[in-house]
Design a protein around this motif. Sequence first.
Motif: not given
Ligand SMILES: [Zn+2]
Length: 468
Positions: A103-105, A135-137, A170-172, A196-198
């Motif tokens: 997962a990502h923080l 939801t994300d994430n 993850e988002e950047t 968990t992120d997809a």
């Molecule tokens: Zn995500």
Amino acid sequence: MHPLRRLVALIAALPAAVGAHALSQGADARALEREILKQLIEINTSDSAGRTAEAAQAMAQRLIAAGIPAADVRVLGYAPRYQSLVARYRGKRGGAKPILLMAHLDVVDARKEDWSTDPYAFVEKDGWYYGRGTTDNKAGAAMLVANFIRYRREGFVPERDLVLVLTADEETSGNSIAWLVKEHRDLIDAEYALNTDAGGGELRDGKAIAFSVQAAEKVYLTLQLEVHNKGGHSSLPEPDNAIYRLSAGLGRLATHAFPVRLNETTRAFFQRAAASQPAKIAADMRLLSASSDAGAASRLSVVPYYNSVMRTTCVATRLFAGHADNALPQVARATVNCRMLPDDPADSVEAVIRRVLADSAVHVARMGQPVPSPASPLRRDVMGPIEELARRKWPGAAVVPEMSTGATDGLHVRNAGIPTYGVGGLFDRIDDVRAHGRDERVSVKSFHEAAEYWYDLVKMLASVKARV
Ligand SMILES: [Zn+2]
């Protein structure tokens, strides 16, 4: 027992097992999941706030407090601002390679003035949890941490190690996972990964209709097209003009379609997704899946998502040319963004673009190198439990393997040769996606159901002795 038989036995024993801990653990587990999600939401981990280290530390403390040895819980990163958590839940000695749980923080920045509630306050309202990252994430991060704590409390000993990784960007950039793969492969090495992120579940009229499992992602490549010209006074135009040459090339590109090519995942996608579609589309999906029928492909490609799933796409996204209203352009430049099928080599995509442009005056250059991401095989020993459990928890939902058209941390993990399966498990309407947007929320019911699904899934997979 033979691993395959053991797996079958585990699946057969499932209803009783699920019922038992649903009764004994239900309320406690839900309270724990909620508490962790709340804590994560209230630590602003957007890129501008840069507080991922705090979130990683908070989760580390919880795991250590639950009894996971401190030596197995690491907070680390390539920069102080980007700290990830890697925690190992020890299984029996000599077991198979670990299962990596991802997962990502970090979250996408949210502006208070855009939201109805404070994005960095955890708000429960009308059956929803609101907050940036619900939801994300952060839902994914919270359920993975909660489940480790539950396993520990129960004294569960898996057949192999479980490794939890919560990344920081993850988002950047995705640099955290890339750095872990490169510099700390030993910490996160695994036989396969669950992300968990997809993947995720689709609700229609309140009913669960599809449960997607991401087994592949497209590969990103950006090209710059450039035409140079000597220029001159605009009162003395010549036929050779940088803007005309570039736009003529772009015109040819606009009408070019890369060939349709299905892989194991997208073939299964069209076959399974058909179940929830109107009759005509369903028939085309089945035809395409069975025989790559050209007519079906062309009818389905009218829908941008289906089109993108069946072929590599390259599209012009930016345009720049000229320097004055009264001067002939000395340069004309366009950016073309490609999303390549996982097994489409960048070289050949670039060669196709040059051929289609059909003008040697249009120079083509790559903007960055693509990170290859081989599709993960739909392994029976992983997909079997994923599907079986999903069918039991959400009986009306078709389990649909998918190839996402965007990218996640899974890209780097797949690139490292670790097959990765995105099994988000959160259900929502597809016409109300709020990830990255305003008033992000997760339904209370869906969050806790997904957490319970992951609890069962990981336990089941970790109870199998070795790869079949
Ligand atoms: Zn995500």
